[in-house]
Design a protein around this motif. Structure first.
Motif, PDB file in Angstrom:
ATOM      1  N   GLY A   1       0.828  -1.212   0.000  1.00 40.89           N
ATOM      2  CA  GLY A   1       0.000   0.000   0.000  1.00 40.89           C
ATOM      3  C   GLY A   1       0.852   1.247   0.000  1.00 40.89           C
ATOM      4  O   GLY A   1       2.049   1.207   0.320  1.00 40.89           O
TER       5      GLY A   1
ATOM      6  N   MET B   1      -8.919   7.466   2.729  1.00 39.09           N
ATOM      7  CA  MET B   1      -8.105   6.498   1.991  1.00 39.09           C
ATOM      8  C   MET B   1      -8.902   5.931   0.827  1.00 39.09           C
ATOM      9  O   MET B   1     -10.080   5.614   0.993  1.00 39.09           O
ATOM     10  N   ARG B   2      -8.259   5.830  -0.320  1.00 35.53           N
ATOM     11  CA  ARG B   2      -8.887   5.099  -1.428  1.00 35.53           C
ATOM     12  C   ARG B   2      -8.185   3.739  -1.511  1.00 35.53           C
ATOM     13  O   ARG B   2      -6.958   3.674  -1.572  1.00 35.53           O
ATOM     14  N   LYS B   3      -9.005   2.679  -1.546  1.00 36.76           N
ATOM     15  CA  LYS B   3      -8.413   1.338  -1.498  1.00 36.76           C
ATOM     16  C   LYS B   3      -8.256   0.724  -2.888  1.00 36.76           C
ATOM     17  O   LYS B   3      -9.038   0.992  -3.796  1.00 36.76           O
TER      18      LYS B   3
ATOM     19  N   ASP C   1      -4.067   0.305   0.532  1.00 33.68           N
ATOM     20  CA  ASP C   1      -4.405   1.658   0.072  1.00 33.68           C
ATOM     21  C   ASP C   1      -3.606   2.051  -1.167  1.00 33.68           C
ATOM     22  O   ASP C   1      -2.411   1.762  -1.269  1.00 33.68           O
TER      23      ASP C   1
ATOM     24  N   THR D   1      -3.864   7.969  -0.012  1.00 40.65           N
ATOM     25  CA  THR D   1      -4.206   8.312   1.372  1.00 40.65           C
ATOM     26  C   THR D   1      -3.890   9.784   1.620  1.00 40.65           C
ATOM     27  O   THR D   1      -2.846  10.280   1.199  1.00 40.65           O
TER      28      THR D   1
ATOM     29  N   ARG E   1      -4.845   3.900   9.551  1.00 42.75           N
ATOM     30  CA  ARG E   1      -5.367   2.600   9.088  1.00 42.75           C
ATOM     31  C   ARG E   1      -6.670   2.265   9.809  1.00 42.75           C
ATOM     32  O   ARG E   1      -7.622   1.774   9.215  1.00 42.75           O
TER      33      ARG E   1
ATOM     34  N   ASN F   1      -9.683   4.013   8.569  1.00 45.05           N
ATOM     35  CA  ASN F   1     -10.082   3.614   7.224  1.00 45.05           C
ATOM     36  C   ASN F   1     -10.223   2.091   7.053  1.00 45.05           C
ATOM     37  O   ASN F   1     -10.288   1.588   5.925  1.00 45.05           O
TER      38      ASN F   1
ATOM     39  N   LEU G   1      -8.204  -0.419   7.435  1.00 47.62           N
ATOM     40  CA  LEU G   1      -7.149  -1.196   6.763  1.00 47.62           C
ATOM     41  C   LEU G   1      -6.367  -2.022   7.790  1.00 47.62           C
ATOM     42  O   LEU G   1      -5.607  -1.492   8.605  1.00 47.62           O
TER      43      LEU G   1
END
Ligand SMILES: NC(=O)C1=CN([C@@H]2O[C@H](COP(=O)(O)OP(=O)(O)OC[C@H]3O[C@@H](n4cnc5c(N)ncnc54)[C@H](OP(=O)(O)O)[C@@H]3O)[C@@H](O)[C@H]2O)C=CC1
Ligand SMILES: O=C1OC[C@@H](O)[C@H](O)[C@H]1O
Length: 394
Positions: A191, A224-226, A232, A235, A374, A377, A379
Protein backbone atom coordinates in the motif's frame (compact mmCIF):
# COMPACT_ATOMS: atom_id res chain seq x y z
CA UNK A 1 43.80 10.01 13.02
CA UNK A 2 42.57 6.42 13.03
CA UNK A 3 39.12 6.01 11.55
CA UNK A 4 36.17 4.26 13.14
CA UNK A 5 35.49 1.10 11.11
CA UNK A 6 31.90 -0.11 10.82
CA UNK A 7 31.43 -3.67 9.60
CA UNK A 8 28.07 -4.24 7.92
CA UNK A 9 25.99 -7.36 7.43
CA UNK A 10 23.24 -7.04 4.82
CA UNK A 11 20.03 -8.95 5.50
CA UNK A 12 18.22 -9.66 2.16
CA UNK A 13 19.47 -9.08 -1.35
CA UNK A 14 16.62 -7.25 -3.12
CA UNK A 15 16.52 -3.85 -4.83
CA UNK A 16 17.24 -1.47 -1.98
CA UNK A 17 19.76 -3.82 -0.31
CA UNK A 18 21.84 -3.53 -3.46
CA UNK A 19 21.51 0.26 -3.64
CA UNK A 20 22.42 0.67 0.02
CA UNK A 21 25.40 -1.70 -0.10
CA UNK A 22 26.74 -0.01 -3.24
CA UNK A 23 26.60 3.32 -1.42
CA UNK A 24 28.90 1.91 1.29
CA UNK A 25 31.68 1.49 -1.27
CA UNK A 26 32.88 5.07 -1.97
CA UNK A 27 35.37 6.56 0.45
CA UNK A 28 33.37 8.78 2.89
CA UNK A 29 36.00 11.50 2.31
CA UNK A 30 34.36 12.17 -1.07
CA UNK A 31 31.46 13.64 0.93
CA UNK A 32 33.66 15.35 3.53
CA UNK A 33 33.30 12.64 6.19
CA UNK A 34 36.79 11.94 7.51
CA UNK A 35 36.37 9.94 10.72
CA UNK A 36 34.53 6.75 9.70
CA UNK A 37 34.77 3.92 7.18
CA UNK A 38 32.26 1.28 6.08
CA UNK A 39 32.87 -2.31 5.02
CA UNK A 40 30.38 -4.92 3.89
CA UNK A 41 31.63 -8.07 5.63
CA UNK A 42 28.63 -10.36 5.07
CA UNK A 43 25.28 -10.72 3.34
CA UNK A 44 22.45 -13.20 3.74
CA UNK A 45 19.73 -14.26 1.36
CA UNK A 46 16.73 -16.35 2.36
CA UNK A 47 16.86 -17.83 -1.15
CA UNK A 48 20.41 -19.26 -1.17
CA UNK A 49 24.04 -18.67 -0.27
CA UNK A 50 24.76 -18.45 -4.01
CA UNK A 51 22.41 -15.49 -4.28
CA UNK A 52 24.21 -13.81 -1.36
CA UNK A 53 27.58 -14.50 -3.03
CA UNK A 54 26.40 -12.93 -6.30
CA UNK A 55 25.11 -9.93 -4.37
CA UNK A 56 28.46 -9.42 -2.61
CA UNK A 57 30.22 -9.37 -5.96
CA UNK A 58 27.73 -6.87 -7.42
CA UNK A 59 28.26 -4.43 -4.56
CA UNK A 60 32.07 -4.66 -4.71
CA UNK A 61 32.45 -6.30 -1.29
CA UNK A 62 35.87 -7.75 -0.39
CA UNK A 63 36.64 -11.36 -1.39
CA UNK A 64 36.69 -12.23 2.31
CA UNK A 65 33.03 -11.19 2.82
CA UNK A 66 30.83 -14.08 3.94
CA UNK A 67 27.75 -15.25 2.01
CA UNK A 68 24.96 -16.90 4.00
CA UNK A 69 21.90 -18.80 2.82
CA UNK A 70 19.85 -17.86 5.90
CA UNK A 71 19.34 -14.79 8.07
CA UNK A 72 19.96 -16.90 11.19
CA UNK A 73 23.54 -17.56 10.14
CA UNK A 74 24.17 -13.88 9.50
CA UNK A 75 23.16 -12.77 12.99
CA UNK A 76 25.57 -15.30 14.51
CA UNK A 77 28.59 -13.88 12.64
CA UNK A 78 30.85 -12.29 15.30
CA UNK A 79 32.57 -10.15 12.67
CA UNK A 80 29.34 -8.20 11.94
CA UNK A 81 28.86 -4.95 13.92
CA UNK A 82 25.54 -3.82 12.49
CA UNK A 83 22.85 -5.34 10.30
CA UNK A 84 20.89 -3.48 7.62
CA UNK A 85 17.44 -5.04 7.17
CA UNK A 86 16.01 -4.73 3.66
CA UNK A 87 13.05 -7.08 3.56
CA UNK A 88 9.39 -6.09 2.91
CA UNK A 89 7.57 -4.22 5.74
CA UNK A 90 5.76 -7.40 6.80
CA UNK A 91 9.05 -9.03 7.80
CA UNK A 92 10.81 -6.19 9.65
CA UNK A 93 9.52 -7.11 13.11
CA UNK A 94 10.59 -10.75 12.87
CA UNK A 95 13.94 -9.92 11.22
CA UNK A 96 14.81 -7.10 13.62
CA UNK A 97 13.91 -9.21 16.64
CA UNK A 98 16.19 -11.95 15.31
CA UNK A 99 19.09 -9.47 15.08
CA UNK A 100 18.44 -7.82 18.44
CA UNK A 101 18.10 -11.17 20.24
CA UNK A 102 21.55 -12.00 18.86
CA UNK A 103 22.91 -8.73 20.29
CA UNK A 104 23.38 -7.00 16.93
CA UNK A 105 23.00 -3.29 16.22
CA UNK A 106 20.27 -2.68 13.65
CA UNK A 107 19.42 -0.25 10.86
CA UNK A 108 15.95 -1.28 9.63
CA UNK A 109 14.32 -0.08 6.40
CA UNK A 110 11.14 1.96 6.54
CA UNK A 111 8.39 1.44 7.48
CA UNK A 112 9.93 0.25 10.76
CA UNK A 113 7.21 -2.35 11.50
CA UNK A 114 3.60 -2.98 10.50
CA UNK A 115 2.26 -1.36 13.70
CA UNK A 116 3.29 0.62 16.79
CA UNK A 117 3.10 -2.25 19.34
CA UNK A 118 5.66 -4.18 17.27
CA UNK A 119 7.97 -1.17 17.30
CA UNK A 120 7.55 -0.77 21.08
CA UNK A 121 8.60 -4.41 21.48
CA UNK A 122 11.72 -3.82 19.35
CA UNK A 123 12.66 -0.69 21.30
CA UNK A 124 12.28 -2.62 24.57
CA UNK A 125 14.46 -5.44 23.24
CA UNK A 126 17.16 -3.02 21.98
CA UNK A 127 17.30 -1.41 25.42
CA UNK A 128 17.48 -4.80 27.14
CA UNK A 129 20.38 -5.84 24.88
CA UNK A 130 21.98 -2.38 25.03
CA UNK A 131 22.31 -2.15 21.24
CA UNK A 132 21.70 0.55 18.62
CA UNK A 133 18.42 0.64 16.68
CA UNK A 134 17.41 3.10 13.94
CA UNK A 135 14.81 3.36 11.18
CA UNK A 136 16.38 3.78 7.75
CA UNK A 137 14.54 6.94 6.72
CA UNK A 138 17.56 8.04 4.69
CA UNK A 139 16.07 11.42 3.70
CA UNK A 140 16.39 12.70 7.26
CA UNK A 141 20.21 12.51 7.06
CA UNK A 142 20.69 14.48 3.82
CA UNK A 143 22.44 17.87 4.10
CA UNK A 144 19.30 19.23 2.36
CA UNK A 145 17.11 18.08 5.27
CA UNK A 146 19.55 19.52 7.81
CA UNK A 147 19.42 22.85 5.94
CA UNK A 148 15.60 22.86 5.97
CA UNK A 149 15.44 22.08 9.70
CA UNK A 150 18.13 24.69 10.46
CA UNK A 151 16.24 27.30 8.43
CA UNK A 152 13.17 26.64 10.57
CA UNK A 153 15.01 26.74 13.91
CA UNK A 154 16.95 29.87 12.88
CA UNK A 155 13.62 31.74 12.90
CA UNK A 156 14.05 32.96 9.30
CA UNK A 157 10.54 31.80 8.38
CA UNK A 158 9.00 33.19 11.58
CA UNK A 159 6.77 30.82 13.55
CA UNK A 160 6.07 27.88 11.24
CA UNK A 161 2.47 26.77 11.40
CA UNK A 162 1.89 24.63 8.31
CA UNK A 163 3.57 22.03 6.11
CA UNK A 164 2.16 20.53 2.92
CA UNK A 165 3.94 17.35 1.82
CA UNK A 166 3.16 14.99 -1.01
CA UNK A 167 4.79 11.87 -2.33
CA UNK A 168 2.67 10.60 -5.18
CA UNK A 169 3.95 8.69 -8.18
CA UNK A 170 1.74 7.84 -11.12
CA UNK A 171 1.94 4.07 -11.33
CA UNK A 172 -1.66 2.79 -11.56
CA UNK A 173 -1.32 -0.43 -9.57
CA UNK A 174 -3.36 -2.67 -11.91
CA UNK A 175 -1.01 -1.71 -14.78
CA UNK A 176 2.19 -1.65 -12.73
CA UNK A 177 2.22 -4.44 -10.14
CA UNK A 178 1.35 -8.13 -9.96
CA UNK A 179 -0.98 -8.89 -7.08
CA UNK A 180 1.94 -10.53 -5.25
CA UNK A 181 4.15 -7.41 -5.42
CA UNK A 182 5.19 -5.83 -2.11
CA UNK A 183 3.68 -2.47 -3.19
CA UNK A 184 0.11 -3.86 -3.15
CA UNK A 185 0.14 -7.26 -1.45
CA UNK A 186 -1.51 -7.24 2.03
CA UNK A 187 0.64 -10.21 3.11
CA UNK A 188 3.72 -8.00 2.64
CA UNK A 189 2.05 -4.94 4.28
CA UNK A 190 1.73 -3.27 0.88
CA UNK A 191 0.00 0.00 0.00
CA UNK A 192 0.94 3.64 -0.47
CA UNK A 193 0.86 4.64 3.20
CA UNK A 194 3.68 2.51 4.58
CA UNK A 195 5.82 2.68 1.46
CA UNK A 196 5.43 6.26 0.17
CA UNK A 197 3.18 8.06 2.67
CA UNK A 198 5.87 7.68 5.29
CA UNK A 199 7.97 10.22 3.36
CA UNK A 200 5.14 12.77 3.29
CA UNK A 201 4.83 12.19 7.04
CA UNK A 202 8.61 12.46 7.42
CA UNK A 203 8.51 15.97 5.94
CA UNK A 204 5.59 16.97 8.14
CA UNK A 205 7.34 15.59 11.21
CA UNK A 206 10.86 16.82 10.56
CA UNK A 207 9.55 20.34 10.02
CA UNK A 208 6.81 20.55 12.67
CA UNK A 209 7.95 18.05 15.34
CA UNK A 210 11.74 17.40 15.20
CA UNK A 211 12.42 21.15 15.18
CA UNK A 212 10.59 21.71 18.49
CA UNK A 213 12.17 21.65 21.96
CA UNK A 214 9.03 20.17 23.48
CA UNK A 215 7.36 18.27 20.61
CA UNK A 216 3.92 16.82 21.20
CA UNK A 217 2.21 14.03 19.26
CA UNK A 218 -0.37 15.24 16.74
CA UNK A 219 -3.97 14.15 16.24
CA UNK A 220 -4.94 13.02 12.74
CA UNK A 221 -7.95 12.76 10.48
CA UNK A 222 -7.63 10.94 7.21
CA UNK A 223 -9.22 9.37 4.19
CA UNK A 224 -8.10 6.50 1.99
CA UNK A 225 -8.89 5.10 -1.43
CA UNK A 226 -8.41 1.34 -1.50
CA UNK A 227 -7.04 -0.93 -4.18
CA UNK A 228 -8.90 -4.11 -5.12
CA UNK A 229 -6.63 -6.13 -2.78
CA UNK A 230 -7.68 -4.04 0.25
CA UNK A 231 -4.40 -2.12 0.61
CA UNK A 232 -4.40 1.66 0.07
CA UNK A 233 -3.59 3.25 -3.27
CA UNK A 234 -4.20 6.85 -2.15
CA UNK A 235 -4.21 8.31 1.37
CA UNK A 236 -4.65 11.88 2.61
CA UNK A 237 -3.92 12.94 6.19
CA UNK A 238 -4.48 16.15 8.15
CA UNK A 239 -2.37 16.35 11.30
CA UNK A 240 -2.87 18.86 14.11
CA UNK A 241 0.19 19.51 16.28
CA UNK A 242 -0.60 21.07 19.69
CA UNK A 243 0.99 24.46 20.46
CA UNK A 244 4.65 24.41 21.57
CA UNK A 245 6.86 27.00 23.27
CA UNK A 246 8.05 28.34 19.89
CA UNK A 247 4.77 28.60 18.01
CA UNK A 248 1.02 28.06 18.23
CA UNK A 249 -0.87 25.09 16.83
CA UNK A 250 0.53 23.73 13.57
CA UNK A 251 -1.03 21.75 10.73
CA UNK A 252 0.55 19.11 8.52
CA UNK A 253 -1.12 17.97 5.31
CA UNK A 254 0.46 14.73 4.13
CA UNK A 255 -0.71 13.04 0.94
CA UNK A 256 0.40 10.00 -1.01
CA UNK A 257 -0.83 7.95 -3.90
CA UNK A 258 -0.09 5.76 -6.88
CA UNK A 259 -2.48 7.33 -9.44
CA UNK A 260 -1.38 10.95 -9.54
CA UNK A 261 2.12 12.37 -9.74
CA UNK A 262 3.80 15.05 -7.64
CA UNK A 263 5.93 15.79 -10.68
CA UNK A 264 3.99 14.71 -13.81
CA UNK A 265 6.55 15.90 -16.40
CA UNK A 266 9.62 15.01 -14.34
CA UNK A 267 10.88 18.62 -14.62
CA UNK A 268 9.40 20.24 -11.55
CA UNK A 269 6.98 22.29 -13.69
CA UNK A 270 4.09 21.42 -11.34
CA UNK A 271 5.91 23.16 -8.48
CA UNK A 272 7.29 21.97 -5.17
CA UNK A 273 5.92 18.87 -3.50
CA UNK A 274 6.74 20.18 -0.02
CA UNK A 275 5.95 23.66 1.34
CA UNK A 276 6.93 24.62 4.89
CA UNK A 277 5.19 27.85 5.78
CA UNK A 278 5.79 30.47 8.46
CA UNK A 279 4.74 34.07 9.10
CA UNK A 280 7.79 35.47 7.25
CA UNK A 281 7.90 33.10 4.29
CA UNK A 282 8.32 29.51 3.22
CA UNK A 283 10.81 26.91 2.18
CA UNK A 284 9.96 24.64 -0.73
CA UNK A 285 11.37 21.22 -1.56
CA UNK A 286 10.98 19.63 -4.98
CA UNK A 287 10.07 16.04 -5.88
CA UNK A 288 10.98 13.31 -5.08
CA UNK A 289 10.28 13.69 -1.36
CA UNK A 290 12.47 10.63 -0.65
CA UNK A 291 15.52 12.00 -2.51
CA UNK A 292 15.09 15.71 -3.21
CA UNK A 293 17.96 17.71 -4.70
CA UNK A 294 16.39 21.17 -5.00
CA UNK A 295 15.04 23.76 -2.53
CA UNK A 296 13.67 27.30 -2.81
CA UNK A 297 13.41 29.82 0.01
CA UNK A 298 10.79 32.54 -0.55
CA UNK A 299 10.51 35.32 2.03
CA UNK A 300 8.05 38.19 2.44
CA UNK A 301 10.92 40.67 2.11
CA UNK A 302 11.46 39.60 -1.51
CA UNK A 303 14.28 37.09 -0.94
CA UNK A 304 14.22 34.13 -3.31
CA UNK A 305 17.05 31.64 -2.82
CA UNK A 306 17.32 28.55 -5.01
CA UNK A 307 19.70 25.79 -3.97
CA UNK A 308 20.81 22.54 -5.60
CA UNK A 309 21.83 19.56 -3.46
CA UNK A 310 23.47 16.95 -5.73
CA UNK A 311 24.55 13.78 -3.95
CA UNK A 312 28.33 13.51 -3.79
CA UNK A 313 30.23 10.50 -5.10
CA UNK A 314 33.64 9.28 -6.20
CA UNK A 315 33.16 10.50 -9.78
CA UNK A 316 32.80 8.81 -13.15
CA UNK A 317 36.45 7.80 -13.35
CA UNK A 318 36.01 5.43 -10.38
CA UNK A 319 33.89 3.21 -12.63
CA UNK A 320 31.28 3.13 -9.86
CA UNK A 321 27.62 3.77 -10.33
CA UNK A 322 24.58 3.41 -8.17
CA UNK A 323 20.98 4.32 -7.80
CA UNK A 324 17.46 3.82 -8.89
CA UNK A 325 18.72 5.04 -12.26
CA UNK A 326 17.22 7.84 -14.30
CA UNK A 327 18.71 10.92 -15.91
CA UNK A 328 18.57 12.82 -12.65
CA UNK A 329 21.42 10.83 -11.21
CA UNK A 330 24.65 11.29 -13.17
CA UNK A 331 27.03 8.36 -13.06
CA UNK A 332 29.63 8.75 -10.33
CA UNK A 333 27.27 10.50 -7.93
CA UNK A 334 25.95 8.66 -4.94
CA UNK A 335 22.44 7.63 -4.22
CA UNK A 336 22.61 9.30 -0.79
CA UNK A 337 22.06 6.28 1.43
CA UNK A 338 25.56 6.75 2.85
CA UNK A 339 24.41 9.65 5.02
CA UNK A 340 22.30 7.36 7.20
CA UNK A 341 25.15 4.82 7.25
CA UNK A 342 27.51 7.59 8.44
CA UNK A 343 25.05 8.45 11.20
CA UNK A 344 25.07 4.80 12.34
CA UNK A 345 28.88 4.88 12.45
CA UNK A 346 28.92 8.17 14.36
CA UNK A 347 26.35 6.88 16.85
CA UNK A 348 28.31 3.69 17.52
CA UNK A 349 31.56 5.61 17.74
CA UNK A 350 30.00 7.93 20.33
CA UNK A 351 28.20 5.12 22.18
CA UNK A 352 24.71 6.36 21.24
CA UNK A 353 21.92 3.81 20.93
CA UNK A 354 19.71 5.76 18.54
CA UNK A 355 19.91 8.19 15.65
CA UNK A 356 20.47 11.90 16.07
CA UNK A 357 17.85 13.17 13.62
CA UNK A 358 15.00 10.77 14.33
CA UNK A 359 14.72 9.41 17.83
CA UNK A 360 13.07 6.06 18.46
CA UNK A 361 10.34 7.99 20.25
CA UNK A 362 9.64 9.98 17.07
CA UNK A 363 9.59 6.83 14.91
CA UNK A 364 7.07 5.43 17.38
CA UNK A 365 4.82 8.51 17.21
CA UNK A 366 4.85 8.29 13.38
CA UNK A 367 3.97 4.59 13.56
CA UNK A 368 1.10 5.46 15.93
CA UNK A 369 -0.18 8.03 13.43
CA UNK A 370 -0.10 5.41 10.65
CA UNK A 371 -1.92 2.92 12.93
CA UNK A 372 -4.61 5.52 13.57
CA UNK A 373 -4.95 6.30 9.85
CA UNK A 374 -5.37 2.60 9.09
CA UNK A 375 -7.92 2.26 11.91
CA UNK A 376 -9.95 5.24 10.64
CA UNK A 377 -10.08 3.61 7.22
CA UNK A 378 -10.50 -0.05 8.15
CA UNK A 379 -7.15 -1.20 6.76
CA UNK A 380 -5.88 -4.27 8.62
CA UNK A 381 -3.04 -6.52 7.53
CA UNK A 382 -3.22 -10.27 8.12
CA UNK A 383 -2.78 -11.27 11.78
CA UNK A 384 0.37 -13.27 10.96
CA UNK A 385 2.23 -10.05 10.07
CA UNK A 386 0.65 -7.79 12.73
CA UNK A 387 1.36 -10.24 15.53
CA UNK A 388 3.67 -9.59 18.46
CA UNK A 389 4.52 -13.29 18.61
CA UNK A 390 8.16 -14.05 17.98
CA UNK A 391 9.25 -16.17 16.27
CA UNK A 392 6.33 -16.48 13.86
CA UNK A 393 6.23 -18.31 10.56
CA UNK A 394 5.51 -15.85 7.76
N1 LIG B 1 15.01 3.86 1.30
C1 LIG B 1 14.52 3.73 0.09
O1 LIG B 1 14.63 4.58 -0.77
C2 LIG B 1 13.80 2.50 -0.26
C3 LIG B 1 13.38 1.66 0.73
N2 LIG B 1 12.72 0.52 0.42
C4 LIG B 1 12.30 -0.33 1.55
O2 LIG B 1 13.15 -1.49 1.53
C5 LIG B 1 12.42 -2.66 1.83
C6 LIG B 1 12.59 -3.66 0.72
O3 LIG B 1 12.17 -3.11 -0.50
P1 LIG B 1 12.79 -3.60 -1.92
O4 LIG B 1 14.24 -3.77 -1.80
O5 LIG B 1 12.25 -2.70 -2.95
O6 LIG B 1 12.10 -5.02 -2.05
P2 LIG B 1 12.55 -6.25 -2.94
O7 LIG B 1 11.32 -7.03 -3.19
O8 LIG B 1 13.36 -5.82 -4.09
O9 LIG B 1 13.52 -7.07 -1.97
C7 LIG B 1 13.07 -7.61 -0.77
C8 LIG B 1 13.98 -8.76 -0.39
O10 LIG B 1 13.53 -9.26 0.86
C9 LIG B 1 13.77 -10.65 0.93
N3 LIG B 1 12.54 -11.35 1.32
C10 LIG B 1 12.42 -12.15 2.39
N4 LIG B 1 11.19 -12.64 2.48
C11 LIG B 1 10.50 -12.16 1.43
C12 LIG B 1 9.16 -12.34 0.98
N5 LIG B 1 8.29 -13.12 1.62
N6 LIG B 1 8.79 -11.69 -0.14
C13 LIG B 1 9.65 -10.89 -0.78
N7 LIG B 1 10.93 -10.69 -0.39
C14 LIG B 1 11.36 -11.32 0.70
C15 LIG B 1 14.27 -11.10 -0.43
O11 LIG B 1 15.70 -11.20 -0.34
P3 LIG B 1 16.44 -12.60 -0.13
O12 LIG B 1 15.81 -13.56 -1.10
O13 LIG B 1 17.83 -12.29 -0.44
O14 LIG B 1 16.24 -13.02 1.29
C16 LIG B 1 13.94 -9.94 -1.33
O15 LIG B 1 14.83 -9.81 -2.39
C17 LIG B 1 11.00 -2.18 2.13
O16 LIG B 1 10.90 -1.96 3.50
C18 LIG B 1 10.90 -0.84 1.40
O17 LIG B 1 9.96 0.05 1.98
C19 LIG B 1 12.50 0.15 -0.87
C20 LIG B 1 12.89 0.94 -1.92
C21 LIG B 1 13.54 2.21 -1.70
O1 LIG C 1 11.40 4.15 -0.14
C1 LIG C 1 11.03 4.21 -1.30
O2 LIG C 1 11.46 5.23 -2.07
C2 LIG C 1 11.45 5.13 -3.46
C3 LIG C 1 10.20 4.43 -3.97
O3 LIG C 1 10.29 4.26 -5.35
C4 LIG C 1 10.05 3.11 -3.27
O4 LIG C 1 8.83 2.48 -3.64
C5 LIG C 1 10.01 3.30 -1.79
O5 LIG C 1 10.04 2.06 -1.13
Amino acid sequence: MSKFQLKWGILATGGIAETFARDLWPNPECRGVKDVEHTVVAAASSSSADRAQKFLKEVRAAESAKAYGSYKELVQDPNVDIIYIATPHSHHYQNAMLCLEAGKNVLCEKAFTTNAPQLEALIKKAKEKNVFLMEAVWTRYFPLSIYVRDTITSGKLGPVSRTFADLSMSMPPEKTFDDSHRMVNPDLAGGALLDLGIYALTWVFQTLYTTQKDPKAPSVISTMRKYKLGTDEQTSMLLTFPPTEARGEAHGIATTGMRTAADPDGKGTAGPSIRVQGEEGEIQVFHPAFRPTRTRLVLKDGTVEDKEWPQPGPGKESGWKNGFGGDWQPEGEGQGMFWEADECAHALKEGRKEGKYESLQESLVIMQVMDEVRKQNGLKYPEKIETLDYPANL
